[in-house]
Motif scaffolding. Structure first.
Motif, PDB file in Angstrom:
ATOM      1  N   GLU A  85       6.504   1.109  15.682  1.00 33.01           N
ATOM      2  CA  GLU A  85       5.499   0.185  16.207  1.00 33.01           C
ATOM      3  C   GLU A  85       4.437   0.998  16.925  1.00 33.01           C
ATOM      4  OE1 GLU A  85       7.867  -2.205  18.820  1.00 33.01           O
ATOM      5  OE2 GLU A  85       8.975  -3.125  17.166  1.00 33.01           O
ATOM      6  N   ALA A  86       3.254   0.458  17.034  1.00 36.24           N
ATOM      7  CA  ALA A  86       2.151   1.180  17.681  1.00 36.24           C
ATOM      8  C   ALA A  86       2.529   1.642  19.088  1.00 36.24           C
ATOM      9  CB  ALA A  86       0.896   0.314  17.719  1.00 36.24           C
ATOM     10  N   THR A  87       3.350   0.865  19.771  1.00 35.03           N
ATOM     11  CA  THR A  87       3.748   1.242  21.129  1.00 35.03           C
ATOM     12  C   THR A  87       4.638   2.487  21.157  1.00 35.03           C
ATOM     13  OG1 THR A  87       5.532  -0.385  20.974  1.00 35.03           O
ATOM     14  CG2 THR A  87       3.502  -1.079  22.105  1.00 35.03           C
ATOM     15  N   ASP A  88       5.074   2.983  19.999  1.00 38.59           N
ATOM     16  CA  ASP A  88       5.861   4.217  19.924  1.00 38.59           C
ATOM     17  C   ASP A  88       4.985   5.468  19.930  1.00 38.59           C
ATOM     18  OD1 ASP A  88       8.454   3.003  19.663  1.00 38.59           O
ATOM     19  OD2 ASP A  88       8.020   2.594  17.546  1.00 38.59           O
ATOM     20  N   LEU A 131       6.252   9.193  20.658  1.00 43.51           N
ATOM     21  CA  LEU A 131       6.305  10.121  19.535  1.00 43.51           C
ATOM     22  C   LEU A 131       5.608  11.423  19.898  1.00 43.51           C
ATOM     23  CD1 LEU A 131       6.851  11.048  16.666  1.00 43.51           C
ATOM     24  CD2 LEU A 131       4.847   9.707  15.928  1.00 43.51           C
ATOM     25  N   ASN A 132       4.463  11.329  20.544  1.00 42.11           N
ATOM     26  CA  ASN A 132       3.743  12.531  20.954  1.00 42.11           C
ATOM     27  C   ASN A 132       4.618  13.401  21.854  1.00 42.11           C
ATOM     28  OD1 ASN A 132       1.616  13.949  22.936  1.00 42.11           O
ATOM     29  ND2 ASN A 132       0.740  13.661  20.897  1.00 42.11           N
ATOM     30  N   ILE A 150      -2.385  12.200  20.387  1.00 41.58           N
ATOM     31  CA  ILE A 150      -1.752  10.906  20.620  1.00 41.58           C
ATOM     32  C   ILE A 150      -2.347   9.874  19.669  1.00 41.58           C
ATOM     33  CG2 ILE A 150      -1.419   9.038  22.291  1.00 41.58           C
ATOM     34  CD1 ILE A 150      -1.322  11.216  24.474  1.00 41.58           C
ATOM     35  N   TYR A 151      -3.644   9.963  19.437  1.00 44.28           N
ATOM     36  CA  TYR A 151      -4.293   9.025  18.518  1.00 44.28           C
ATOM     37  C   TYR A 151      -3.673   9.130  17.117  1.00 44.28           C
ATOM     38  CZ  TYR A 151      -7.894   6.436  16.036  1.00 44.28           C
ATOM     39  OH  TYR A 151      -8.547   5.518  15.259  1.00 44.28           O
ATOM     40  N   CYS A 152      -3.460  10.343  16.645  1.00 43.52           N
ATOM     41  CA  CYS A 152      -2.820  10.536  15.335  1.00 43.52           C
ATOM     42  C   CYS A 152      -1.430   9.904  15.343  1.00 43.52           C
ATOM     43  CB  CYS A 152      -2.742  12.017  14.999  1.00 43.52           C
ATOM     44  SG  CYS A 152      -1.887  12.363  13.449  1.00 43.52           S
ATOM     45  N   ASN A 153      -0.670  10.120  16.424  1.00 48.66           N
ATOM     46  CA  ASN A 153       0.667   9.533  16.508  1.00 48.66           C
ATOM     47  C   ASN A 153       0.605   8.012  16.552  1.00 48.66           C
ATOM     48  OD1 ASN A 153       1.567  12.293  18.587  1.00 48.66           O
ATOM     49  ND2 ASN A 153       2.089  12.030  16.441  1.00 48.66           N
TER      50      ASN A 153
END
Length: 170
Positions: A12-15, A19-20, A34-37
């Motif tokens: 989900e986007a909140t990950d 992830l970063n 972070i944007y890529c992640n």
């Protein structure tokens, strides 16, 4: 980490932020912004898988995509497993679960690149390809000299398949 209990789910986007931070802890993985992640966890969620522990912490992640000219292929971009969870075959479980999730959509091949000498990645993919009974072809996709100006090792393309998973509806 004492437990081997993990929840595997679609990202989900909140990950994205978690992830970063996970990738930062997984040297020698190449970090992304972070944007890529965030994009990996939103735009590419259908071809990714997240693993969280009993506390809900992100401890594993596989990002991938379907190359536009090969919709029957999952290209695995990055595999990250927190050091506390290594040795539990979490990456293998994630990749097989992701493959099983995508098989009904026509995925018959897995591709990835591995730098020579990355024994952990070579072992992971060899186990997954064997579990899928998938033949493997190898070739240099990006060469040290031609693509990296001598500053990075070759990226060897592993292409495995075709494979066919039996699903309950097939």
């Amino acid at each position: 980490m004492e437990s081997d209990i993990f929840t595997l789910r679609k990202p989900e986007a909140t990950d994205g932020f978690a992830l970063n931070k996970l990738v930062e802890r997984c040297s020698p993985l190449d970090p992304n912004s972070i944007y890529c992640n965030l994009l990996q966890c939103s735009h590419f969620a259908d071809t990714g898988i997240a693993a969280e522990d009993e506390d809900g912490d992100l401890v594993g992640f596989i990002s991938g995509y379907r190359p536009p000219e090969r919709p029957d292929t999952l290209f695995v971009w990055q595999v990250a497993v927190d050091s506390r969870c290594r040795g539990k075959k979490l990456a293998q479980k994630m990749l097989l679960a992701l493959t099983e999730r995508l098989a009904p959509e026509g995925i018959q091949y897995i591709e990835t690149t591995i730098t020579p000498g990355n024994v952990a990645s070579e072992t992971l993919f060899a186990r997954v390809f064997a579990a899928l009974s998938a033949p493997v072809e190898r070739s240099v996709l990006f060469s040290r000299d031609e693509h990296f100006d001598g500053l990075h090792d070759d990226e060897v393309l592993y292409r495995a398949g075709p494979f066919k998973l039996t699903t309950p509806n097939s």
